[in-house]
Design a protein around this motif. Structure first.
Motif, short mmCIF file in Angstrom:
data_model
loop_
_atom_site.label_atom_id
_atom_site.label_comp_id
_atom_site.label_asym_id
_atom_site.label_seq_id
_atom_site.Cartn_x
_atom_site.Cartn_y
_atom_site.Cartn_z
N ASP A 169 6.42 0.35 6.78
CA ASP A 169 5.74 0.30 8.08
C ASP A 169 4.29 -0.15 7.87
N GLY A 170 3.55 -0.22 8.97
CA GLY A 170 2.16 -0.68 8.91
C GLY A 170 1.27 0.20 8.06
N LYS A 171 1.51 1.51 8.10
CA LYS A 171 0.69 2.43 7.29
C LYS A 171 0.89 2.15 5.80
N GLU A 172 2.15 2.00 5.38
CA GLU A 172 2.40 1.72 3.97
C GLU A 172 1.85 0.35 3.59
N ALA A 173 1.97 -0.63 4.48
CA ALA A 173 1.43 -1.96 4.19
C ALA A 173 -0.08 -1.89 3.98
N ALA A 174 -0.77 -1.09 4.79
CA ALA A 174 -2.23 -0.93 4.63
C ALA A 174 -2.56 -0.27 3.30
N LEU A 175 -1.78 0.73 2.90
CA LEU A 175 -2.00 1.39 1.60
C LEU A 175 -1.72 0.44 0.44
N ILE A 176 -0.69 -0.39 0.60
CA ILE A 176 -0.37 -1.39 -0.43
C ILE A 176 -1.52 -2.38 -0.57
N ASP A 177 -2.09 -2.81 0.56
CA ASP A 177 -3.26 -3.69 0.51
C ASP A 177 -4.40 -3.02 -0.23
N GLU A 218 -3.84 6.84 -11.79
CA GLU A 218 -3.06 7.99 -12.26
C GLU A 218 -2.96 9.05 -11.17
N ALA A 219 -4.08 9.32 -10.50
CA ALA A 219 -4.08 10.34 -9.44
C ALA A 219 -3.16 9.95 -8.28
N VAL A 220 -3.21 8.68 -7.89
CA VAL A 220 -2.35 8.20 -6.79
C VAL A 220 -0.88 8.30 -7.19
N MET A 221 -0.57 7.85 -8.40
CA MET A 221 0.81 7.85 -8.88
C MET A 221 1.32 9.29 -9.02
N ALA A 222 0.50 10.17 -9.55
CA ALA A 222 0.91 11.57 -9.73
C ALA A 222 1.11 12.26 -8.39
N LYS A 223 0.26 11.97 -7.43
CA LYS A 223 0.36 12.59 -6.10
C LYS A 223 1.59 12.09 -5.35
N ASN A 224 1.91 10.82 -5.49
CA ASN A 224 3.04 10.24 -4.75
C ASN A 224 4.38 10.77 -5.26
N LYS A 225 4.47 11.06 -6.55
CA LYS A 225 5.64 11.66 -7.18
C LYS A 225 6.93 10.83 -7.07
N THR A 226 6.84 9.58 -6.67
CA THR A 226 8.05 8.74 -6.58
C THR A 226 8.13 7.75 -7.74
N GLY A 227 7.06 7.66 -8.52
CA GLY A 227 7.00 6.66 -9.58
C GLY A 227 6.43 5.34 -9.12
N LEU A 283 3.22 3.42 -6.44
CA LEU A 283 1.91 3.65 -5.85
C LEU A 283 2.00 4.08 -4.39
N VAL A 284 2.90 3.46 -3.65
CA VAL A 284 3.01 3.72 -2.21
C VAL A 284 4.48 3.90 -1.84
N GLY A 285 4.78 4.93 -1.09
CA GLY A 285 6.14 5.12 -0.60
C GLY A 285 7.13 5.42 -1.70
N ASP A 286 8.40 5.11 -1.42
CA ASP A 286 9.46 5.47 -2.35
C ASP A 286 10.20 4.27 -2.94
N LYS A 287 9.57 3.09 -2.88
CA LYS A 287 10.18 1.92 -3.50
C LYS A 287 9.10 0.96 -3.98
N LEU A 288 9.52 0.02 -4.82
CA LEU A 288 8.59 -0.96 -5.39
C LEU A 288 7.90 -1.78 -4.30
N SER A 289 6.62 -2.00 -4.50
CA SER A 289 5.86 -2.91 -3.64
C SER A 289 5.13 -3.90 -4.53
N PHE A 290 4.54 -4.91 -3.88
CA PHE A 290 3.78 -5.87 -4.67
C PHE A 290 2.65 -5.21 -5.43
N ALA A 291 2.10 -4.12 -4.89
CA ALA A 291 1.02 -3.40 -5.59
C ALA A 291 1.50 -2.88 -6.94
N ASP A 292 2.75 -2.44 -7.01
CA ASP A 292 3.29 -1.94 -8.28
C ASP A 292 3.39 -3.07 -9.31
#
Length: 196
Positions: A71-79, A119-128, A130-139
């Protein structure tokens, strides 16, 4: 989607993450390698919107392959994550191209102050991811930058368990593993000046 075309110099550089993502998504692409002396003639540079390479044709890669959040929120976080990775890439590039002899050791010493944010973002997300529960371009972007840093300093992730695990999982993805082992990947130097 595709076929895609990348126009860039004969290095991994800023196209590294894009190539890794396309390989992982099973996409084919054409490479147009530009010699730096041809680039300096100015014709191609004038045809690029911001006067820079890489040039990627048939764009929208992340959006076309469901790698831009749900969604738009995840897209903004990926940016935001991509901007953070780009900040690190620019610092790395400045050290590699302008300060390597005097700046490499201080850069490596300061690197944990940059990696700890991811590290903090990845540890907090707990999905492996950076954002959400699947691979994004940021990863893909972070993964490629971390690969470069592991060449610079093989122990740089030793105190960052989430990032170390992330690199291990990304490297083990079958299509990424095959691409990283390919001649197409290996033949390109990380940087244009041979320093790494």
């Amino acid at each position: 989607m595709g076929p895609y075309t990348i126009t860039y110099f004969g290095v991994r550089g800023r196209c590294g993450a894009m190539r890794i993502m396309m390989a992982d998504q099973g996409q084919e692409w054409k490479e147009i390698l530009i010699d730096f002396s041809d680039w300096m003639k100015g014709d191609l540079k004038a045809s690029c919107v911001f006067g820079q390479l890489p040039k990627f044709e048939d764009g929208g890669l992340g959006r076309n392959h469901d790698a831009y959040g749900k969604d738009g929120k995840e897209a903004a976080l990926i940016d935001m994550m991509c901007d953070g990775v780009e900040d690190l890439r620019l610092k790395y590039g400045k050290m590699i191209y302008q300060e390597y002899d005097t700046g490499k050791d201080p850069y490596i010493k300061d690197l944990p102050n940059h990696l700890d944010k991811f590290e903090a973002v990845m540890a907090k997300n707990k999905t492996g991811f950076l954002v959400g529960d699947k691979l994004s371009f940021a990863d893909y972007s972070l993964f490629e930058v971390l690969l470069n840093h592991l060449v610079l300093c093989s122990s740089c992730l030793d105190t960052f368990p989430s990032l170390k695990s992330f690199v291990g999982k990304m490297s083990a993805r079958p299509k990424i593993k095959a691409f990283l082992g390919s001649d197409a990947y290996k033949k390109l130097p990380i940087n244009g000046n041979g320093k790494q």
